[in-house]
Motif scaffolding. Structure first.
Motif, short mmCIF file in Angstrom:
data_model
loop_
_atom_site.label_atom_id
_atom_site.label_comp_id
_atom_site.label_asym_id
_atom_site.label_seq_id
_atom_site.Cartn_x
_atom_site.Cartn_y
_atom_site.Cartn_z
N HIS A 1 0.81 -1.21 0.00
CA HIS A 1 0.00 0.00 0.00
C HIS A 1 0.85 1.27 0.00
CE1 HIS A 1 -3.42 -2.55 0.65
NE2 HIS A 1 -2.87 -3.05 1.73
N CYS A 2 2.14 1.14 0.19
CA CYS A 2 3.03 2.31 0.28
C CYS A 2 2.94 3.25 -0.92
CB CYS A 2 4.46 1.86 0.52
SG CYS A 2 4.72 1.17 2.18
N PRO A 3 2.82 2.75 -2.15
CA PRO A 3 2.76 3.69 -3.27
C PRO A 3 1.59 4.67 -3.22
CG PRO A 3 3.29 1.50 -4.07
CD PRO A 3 2.95 1.37 -2.61
N THR A 4 0.55 4.38 -2.47
CA THR A 4 -0.60 5.28 -2.38
C THR A 4 -0.54 6.20 -1.16
OG1 THR A 4 -1.91 3.65 -1.16
CG2 THR A 4 -2.09 3.62 -3.56
N CYS A 5 0.47 6.04 -0.33
CA CYS A 5 0.55 6.78 0.93
C CYS A 5 1.34 8.07 0.77
CB CYS A 5 1.20 5.90 1.99
SG CYS A 5 1.36 6.70 3.61
N THR A 6 0.89 9.12 1.46
CA THR A 6 1.59 10.41 1.40
C THR A 6 2.93 10.38 2.16
OG1 THR A 6 0.35 11.18 3.32
CG2 THR A 6 -0.53 11.74 1.15
N PHE A 7 3.12 9.40 3.03
CA PHE A 7 4.35 9.29 3.81
C PHE A 7 5.37 8.35 3.19
CE2 PHE A 7 0.95 10.27 6.88
CZ PHE A 7 1.43 11.48 7.34
N GLN A 8 5.11 7.90 1.96
CA GLN A 8 5.97 6.90 1.31
C GLN A 8 7.45 7.29 1.32
OE1 GLN A 8 5.28 6.32 -2.86
NE2 GLN A 8 6.59 4.54 -2.96
N SER A 9 7.77 8.50 0.90
CA SER A 9 9.18 8.90 0.81
C SER A 9 9.83 8.99 2.20
CB SER A 9 9.32 10.22 0.06
OG SER A 9 8.61 11.23 0.72
N LEU A 10 9.09 9.48 3.18
CA LEU A 10 9.62 9.57 4.54
C LEU A 10 9.90 8.18 5.10
CD1 LEU A 10 10.29 11.16 7.13
CD2 LEU A 10 7.86 11.01 7.71
N CYS A 11 8.95 7.27 4.96
CA CYS A 11 9.12 5.91 5.48
C CYS A 11 10.27 5.19 4.78
CB CYS A 11 7.84 5.10 5.31
SG CYS A 11 6.52 5.62 6.41
N LYS A 12 10.37 5.39 3.47
CA LYS A 12 11.45 4.73 2.72
C LYS A 12 12.81 5.25 3.19
CE LYS A 12 12.89 3.30 -1.78
NZ LYS A 12 12.70 1.96 -2.09
N THR A 13 12.92 6.55 3.41
CA THR A 13 14.18 7.14 3.88
C THR A 13 14.55 6.58 5.25
OG1 THR A 13 13.72 9.15 2.64
CG2 THR A 13 15.36 9.31 4.41
N ILE A 14 13.60 6.57 6.17
CA ILE A 14 13.85 6.05 7.52
C ILE A 14 14.19 4.57 7.46
CG2 ILE A 14 12.80 5.58 9.77
CD1 ILE A 14 11.21 8.20 9.38
N SER A 15 13.48 3.81 6.62
CA SER A 15 13.74 2.38 6.49
C SER A 15 15.15 2.12 5.98
CB SER A 15 12.74 1.74 5.53
OG SER A 15 11.45 1.80 6.05
N GLU A 16 15.60 2.93 5.04
CA GLU A 16 16.96 2.77 4.51
C GLU A 16 18.00 3.11 5.57
OE1 GLU A 16 16.75 5.25 1.04
OE2 GLU A 16 15.92 3.62 -0.19
N GLN A 17 17.74 4.14 6.39
CA GLN A 17 18.66 4.51 7.46
C GLN A 17 18.75 3.40 8.51
OE1 GLN A 17 17.03 8.19 8.85
NE2 GLN A 17 17.97 9.41 7.21
N GLU A 18 17.61 2.78 8.80
CA GLU A 18 17.55 1.72 9.81
C GLU A 18 17.95 0.36 9.24
OE1 GLU A 18 13.50 1.70 11.11
OE2 GLU A 18 13.75 3.44 12.40
N ASP A 19 18.12 0.27 7.93
CA ASP A 19 18.38 -0.99 7.24
C ASP A 19 17.25 -1.99 7.57
OD1 ASP A 19 19.78 -2.54 5.46
OD2 ASP A 19 21.10 -3.40 7.00
N ASN A 20 16.03 -1.50 7.42
CA ASN A 20 14.82 -2.23 7.77
C ASN A 20 14.62 -3.45 6.87
OD1 ASN A 20 11.91 -2.89 7.86
ND2 ASN A 20 11.81 -1.10 9.19
N LEU A 21 14.26 -4.57 7.47
CA LEU A 21 14.04 -5.81 6.72
C LEU A 21 12.88 -5.71 5.73
CD1 LEU A 21 14.53 -8.49 9.49
CD2 LEU A 21 16.05 -8.00 7.59
N SER A 22 11.93 -4.82 5.99
CA SER A 22 10.77 -4.72 5.09
C SER A 22 11.15 -4.12 3.75
CB SER A 22 9.64 -3.94 5.75
OG SER A 22 9.99 -2.60 5.92
N LEU A 23 12.39 -3.64 3.61
CA LEU A 23 12.87 -3.18 2.30
C LEU A 23 13.03 -4.35 1.32
CD1 LEU A 23 15.57 -0.64 3.48
CD2 LEU A 23 13.57 -0.08 2.09
N LEU A 24 13.22 -5.54 1.87
CA LEU A 24 13.39 -6.72 1.03
C LEU A 24 12.04 -7.13 0.43
CD1 LEU A 24 15.69 -8.77 3.40
CD2 LEU A 24 16.38 -7.46 1.39
N ASP A 25 12.07 -7.57 -0.79
CA ASP A 25 10.85 -7.97 -1.50
C ASP A 25 10.21 -9.18 -0.82
OD1 ASP A 25 8.94 -7.82 -3.53
OD2 ASP A 25 10.01 -9.29 -4.76
N ARG A 26 8.90 -9.14 -0.65
CA ARG A 26 8.08 -10.24 -0.11
C ARG A 26 8.36 -10.57 1.36
NH1 ARG A 26 9.18 -13.13 -5.39
NH2 ARG A 26 7.54 -12.36 -6.73
#
Length: 135
Positions: A100-125
């Motif tokens: 659902h992230c592509p439809t969210c207004t916070f998509q870019s913020l969450c992606k930036t934070i996820s990359e900084q945290e090396d979040n596992l949800s960045l991985l596909d599936r």
């Protein structure tokens, strides 16, 4: 959207039941939860729970959703939110990227934070369940 129905409520000699329109031919669990949540809000407003809700599918066909036991499905989802609302210094919930992230207004913020945290949800599936397992 709400559909006006006969019957008394705090609004008068009528009440409302939830109705949503979806752009799919199949009804998904999330869409049923959406109808249940709207029914929950309507119950707070009209002081009477709606009996059913409707999901209007892509081809215009209507599916009736019984809301009688919706609190069993909603309460586990609403309890953390109610805790966040009542907390005086709330901590942000963990970020989990999903479809659902592509439809969210916070998509870019969450992606930036996820990359900084090396979040596992960045991985596909990778599901939230898998993320919790490995954290």
């Amino acid at each position: 959207m709400q559909t006006r129905v006969k019957g008394s409520s705090a609004l008068g000699r009528y009440g409302y039941e939830p109705t949503i329109f979806v752009g799919t031919y199949t009804v998904y669990k999330e869409q049923k939860l959406e109808v249940m949540f709207i029914g929950h809000i309507l119950e707070k407003i009209q002081k009477k729970p709606p009996i059913t809700g409707r999901i209007i599918k892509m081809e215009g066909r209507s599916l009736k959703v019984t809301l009688k036991d919706s609190s069993k499905a909603l309460n586990p989802l609403l309890e953390p939110v109610q805790g966040w609302v009542s907390d005086t210094s709330p901590e942000a919930p963990p970020i989990i990227l999903n479809k659902h992230c592509p439809t969210c207004t916070f998509q870019s913020l969450c992606k930036t934070i996820s990359e900084q945290e090396d979040n596992l949800s960045l991985l596909d599936r990778v599901t939230p369940k898998v993320v919790r397992k490995y954290e």
